[in-house]
Design a protein around this motif. Structure first.
Motif, PDB file in Angstrom:
ATOM      1  N   LEU A 197      -5.664  -1.321 -12.047  1.00  0.00           N
ATOM      2  CA  LEU A 197      -5.539   0.095 -11.707  1.00  0.00           C
ATOM      3  C   LEU A 197      -6.174   0.384 -10.347  1.00  0.00           C
ATOM      4  CD1 LEU A 197      -6.261   1.678 -15.203  1.00  0.00           C
ATOM      5  CD2 LEU A 197      -4.039   1.408 -14.070  1.00  0.00           C
ATOM      6  N   ALA A 198      -7.265  -0.325 -10.035  1.00  0.00           N
ATOM      7  CA  ALA A 198      -7.891  -0.170  -8.720  1.00  0.00           C
ATOM      8  C   ALA A 198      -6.955  -0.682  -7.623  1.00  0.00           C
ATOM      9  CB  ALA A 198      -9.215  -0.934  -8.680  1.00  0.00           C
ATOM     10  N   ARG A 199      -6.301  -1.779  -7.925  1.00  0.00           N
ATOM     11  CA  ARG A 199      -5.325  -2.307  -6.965  1.00  0.00           C
ATOM     12  C   ARG A 199      -4.238  -1.266  -6.676  1.00  0.00           C
ATOM     13  NH1 ARG A 199      -2.263  -7.836  -8.270  1.00  0.00           N
ATOM     14  NH2 ARG A 199      -2.010  -6.855 -10.320  1.00  0.00           N
ATOM     15  N   CYS A 200      -3.693  -0.685  -7.732  1.00  0.00           N
ATOM     16  CA  CYS A 200      -2.618   0.291  -7.565  1.00  0.00           C
ATOM     17  C   CYS A 200      -3.094   1.531  -6.811  1.00  0.00           C
ATOM     18  CB  CYS A 200      -2.058   0.686  -8.933  1.00  0.00           C
ATOM     19  SG  CYS A 200      -1.190  -0.665  -9.753  1.00  0.00           S
ATOM     20  N   ALA A 201      -4.346   1.935  -7.051  1.00  0.00           N
ATOM     21  CA  ALA A 201      -4.888   3.107  -6.365  1.00  0.00           C
ATOM     22  C   ALA A 201      -5.010   2.856  -4.866  1.00  0.00           C
ATOM     23  CB  ALA A 201      -6.248   3.466  -6.954  1.00  0.00           C
ATOM     24  N   ILE A 202      -5.490   1.663  -4.510  1.00  0.00           N
ATOM     25  CA  ILE A 202      -5.627   1.317  -3.090  1.00  0.00           C
ATOM     26  C   ILE A 202      -4.252   1.235  -2.426  1.00  0.00           C
ATOM     27  CG2 ILE A 202      -6.326  -0.514  -1.498  1.00  0.00           C
ATOM     28  CD1 ILE A 202      -8.617  -1.138  -3.493  1.00  0.00           C
ATOM     29  N   ARG A 203      -3.307   0.620  -3.115  1.00  0.00           N
ATOM     30  CA  ARG A 203      -1.960   0.487  -2.557  1.00  0.00           C
ATOM     31  C   ARG A 203      -1.299   1.861  -2.397  1.00  0.00           C
ATOM     32  NH1 ARG A 203       0.532  -4.435  -2.469  1.00  0.00           N
ATOM     33  NH2 ARG A 203       2.548  -3.382  -2.624  1.00  0.00           N
ATOM     34  N   ARG A 204      -1.573   2.784  -3.342  1.00  0.00           N
ATOM     35  CA  ARG A 204      -0.992   4.116  -3.264  1.00  0.00           C
ATOM     36  C   ARG A 204      -1.523   4.870  -2.053  1.00  0.00           C
ATOM     37  NH1 ARG A 204      -1.829   5.282  -8.082  1.00  0.00           N
ATOM     38  NH2 ARG A 204      -3.736   6.513  -7.892  1.00  0.00           N
ATOM     39  N   ILE A 205      -2.776   4.636  -1.717  1.00  0.00           N
ATOM     40  CA  ILE A 205      -3.379   5.301  -0.554  1.00  0.00           C
ATOM     41  C   ILE A 205      -2.799   4.741   0.755  1.00  0.00           C
ATOM     42  CG2 ILE A 205      -5.523   5.575   0.756  1.00  0.00           C
ATOM     43  CD1 ILE A 205      -6.971   5.582  -1.997  1.00  0.00           C
ATOM     44  N   LEU A 206      -2.641   3.416   0.794  1.00  0.00           N
ATOM     45  CA  LEU A 206      -2.161   2.786   2.025  1.00  0.00           C
ATOM     46  C   LEU A 206      -0.638   2.877   2.200  1.00  0.00           C
ATOM     47  CD1 LEU A 206      -4.411  -0.414   1.989  1.00  0.00           C
ATOM     48  CD2 LEU A 206      -4.613   1.555   3.507  1.00  0.00           C
ATOM     49  N   LEU A 207       0.088   3.001   1.094  1.00  0.00           N
ATOM     50  CA  LEU A 207       1.555   3.108   1.100  1.00  0.00           C
ATOM     51  C   LEU A 207       2.189   1.985   1.924  1.00  0.00           C
ATOM     52  CD1 LEU A 207       1.984   6.984   1.385  1.00  0.00           C
ATOM     53  CD2 LEU A 207       2.339   5.553  -0.630  1.00  0.00           C
ATOM     54  N   HIS A 208       2.951   2.345   2.964  1.00  0.00           N
ATOM     55  CA  HIS A 208       3.675   1.329   3.737  1.00  0.00           C
ATOM     56  C   HIS A 208       2.774   0.585   4.721  1.00  0.00           C
ATOM     57  CE1 HIS A 208       3.757   5.014   6.166  1.00  0.00           C
ATOM     58  NE2 HIS A 208       3.809   4.218   7.226  1.00  0.00           N
ATOM     59  N   LYS A 209       1.459   0.901   4.689  1.00  0.00           N
ATOM     60  CA  LYS A 209       0.543   0.211   5.604  1.00  0.00           C
ATOM     61  C   LYS A 209      -0.283  -0.854   4.897  1.00  0.00           C
ATOM     62  CE  LYS A 209       0.141   4.208   8.699  1.00  0.00           C
ATOM     63  NZ  LYS A 209      -0.767   5.206   9.303  1.00  0.00           N
ATOM     64  N   CYS A 210       0.146  -1.225   3.692  1.00  0.00           N
ATOM     65  CA  CYS A 210      -0.600  -2.242   2.942  1.00  0.00           C
ATOM     66  C   CYS A 210      -0.780  -3.519   3.756  1.00  0.00           C
ATOM     67  CB  CYS A 210       0.114  -2.571   1.636  1.00  0.00           C
ATOM     68  SG  CYS A 210      -0.007  -1.283   0.375  1.00  0.00           S
ATOM     69  N   HIS A 211       0.286  -3.952   4.426  1.00  0.00           N
ATOM     70  CA  HIS A 211       0.247  -5.217   5.161  1.00  0.00           C
ATOM     71  C   HIS A 211      -0.751  -5.184   6.314  1.00  0.00           C
ATOM     72  CE1 HIS A 211       2.947  -2.596   7.368  1.00  0.00           C
ATOM     73  NE2 HIS A 211       2.844  -3.384   8.413  1.00  0.00           N
ATOM     74  N   LYS A 212      -1.041  -3.961   6.843  1.00  0.00           N
ATOM     75  CA  LYS A 212      -1.996  -3.838   7.941  1.00  0.00           C
ATOM     76  C   LYS A 212      -3.385  -3.447   7.460  1.00  0.00           C
ATOM     77  CE  LYS A 212       1.228  -2.606  11.662  1.00  0.00           C
ATOM     78  NZ  LYS A 212       1.591  -1.556  12.666  1.00  0.00           N
ATOM     79  N   GLY A 213      -3.421  -2.554   6.467  1.00  0.00           N
ATOM     80  CA  GLY A 213      -4.711  -2.012   6.041  1.00  0.00           C
ATOM     81  C   GLY A 213      -5.542  -2.967   5.207  1.00  0.00           C
TER      82      GLY A 213
END
Length: 423
Positions: A392-408
């Protein structure tokens, strides 16, 4: 004295027989590069320098036909050609010089191609130099609508292309047919990086679109996969890198609204997917059927044996690709049941997704048995129980970064193993 009909007929037969013998001798001299005999025959005016022969031509090096026309198969075994065409085909420079000395028609096309088209196709630079010095047109079209530059399709023809352009050939000339391709489209499709660099250096328009609105980048991406051998071409990958460096439009759309990313996804080519996404390709653009690149990967996952589909899904999802609508997740299983790693990548982008009866039905029994431990674990994790706090923590972080996951995510001050987990 009045000539009898029998005598007149006999004289006609003799002339016909003599003409056939002269034509045969002329052809044999051309084939053997016997330029002295050619000189003798032409000097004595025993035969026309532009005499047309019918010769074997299984590879259609001498012929060019209009697109869309039906031809009987036997016609494709032979072609018409003058001595000029045959000298170029065989690379007989001495014979070529003799024919041109006797005013052979330089741009004639007995079977759709001029001699300069053949010289380009067989990559004979010496012939091109001789023909151009005698007035061959560098921008003339064959019957199928191709200019000499369009016949420079191998690495060996690089010097020919250079010579043509230096002698006035138009580097942006379009084929005079239903494709309307430029020479840059041709070499991008054929996978010749050296010629791509040369054409751009000489002024080729990087984003020039053909009749199907495909750019050279789009062509190179599509042809990067050899469909028959299912092998990815590093030359095409290099061309794509070069075109992007030349500022090619990474989100160009063809007549079906497909972007280069759609075509890389169709090939399940993770190298090009990464390259295009890093260059700014939009992961959620749809074609005219409403399909985004992720759907393209789903369609071909099971028919790309040399691909790594899990990497393709990971790249698209980490660049903001929309997830599969949860009630349709069984279609993911249908497409990826042989690739548990791909299923794992996709399912881990959901905070929670409920398993349905369609899931088990989508997986053939033999594959379920092969990967039983994985699928039992998947069904258990997607039952009516909460997912782990870590997930769930993973999903929360990914939701915040959205399409910038690969950079953030790589910038986060956390251990490398957790970065890998988040991605």
């Amino acid at each position: 004295m009045i000539e009898s009909p029998e005598e007149s007929m006999g004289e006609t037969i003799t002339r016909t027989t003599t003409a056939k013998l002269m034509k045969k001798a002329f052809l044999e001299a051309l084939q053997s590069n016997d330029y002295r005999t050619l000189e003798e025959l032409l000097a004595q005016k025993q035969i026309d320098v532009d005499t047309v022969f019918e010769v074997e031509d299984e590879n259609l090096l001498l012929a060019s036909y209009k697109q869309g026309y039906w031809l009987p198969s036997y016609k494709l075994q032979h072609s018409w050609a003058t001595g000029l065409h045959l000298s170029v085909l065989y690379g007989h420079l001495e014979s070529l010089s003799v024919l041109l000395k006797h005013k052979a028609t330089i741009n004639c096309r007995p079977n759709g191609k001029a001699a300069i088209h053949i010289a380009c196709e067989v990559a004979n630079l010496d012939c091109i130099n001789i023909l151009c010095s005698h007035g061959a047109k560098t921008n003339c079209y064959s019957l199928s609508g191709l200019a000499p530059l369009h016949y420079c399709t191998t690495k060996l023809s690089m010097p020919c292309a250079q010579q043509l352009i230096w002698k006035g050939a138009d580097v942006n000339i379009r084929s005079n047919n239903q494709d309307e391709e430029t020479p840059l489209h041709t070499v991008a499709r054929c996978g010749i990086p050296e010629m791509v660099a040369f054409y751009v250096e000489q002024g080729a328009v990087v984003d020039d679109a053909n009749a199907h609105r495909e750019t050279p980048l789009s062509c190179a991406v599509y042809w990067a996969l050899n469909g028959k051998e299912q092998i990815y071409s590093t030359d095409h990958h290099l061309i794509c890198r070069m075109l992007l460096d030349y500022k090619a439009d990474v989100n160009s759309r063809d007549e079906d609204f497909r972007t280069p990313l759609h075509k890389a996804a169709w090939n399940c080519d993770h190298v090009l997917l990464n390259m295009l996404l890093e260059a700014g390709a939009e992961a959620n653009l749809m074609d005219d059927n409403g399909c985004a690149p992720l759907q393209y990967v789903l369609k071909v996952t099971d028919v790309r044996p040399s691909a790594q589909p899990e990497i393709c899904y990971q790249l698209l999802l980490n660049h903001g690709a929309a997830r599969i609508y949860p009630p349709q997740f069984h279609k993911v299983l249908q497409a990826c049941c042989s690739y548990p790693r791909a299923v794992e990548v996709i399912v881990n982008t959901y905070e929670h997704i409920r398993c349905t009866t369609k899931w088990r039905t989508a997986i053939p029994d033999d594959l379920f048995e092969t990967y039983r431990s994985f699928y039992e674990s998947l069904f258990e994790a997607c039952a009516n129980t909460p997912r782990s706090l870590k997930h769930l923590a993973r999903c929360a972080i990914r939701r915040i970064l959205l399409h910038k996951c690969h950079k953030g995510i790589p910038l986060l001050l956390i251990p490398a193993i957790l970065k890998k987990y988040l991605l």
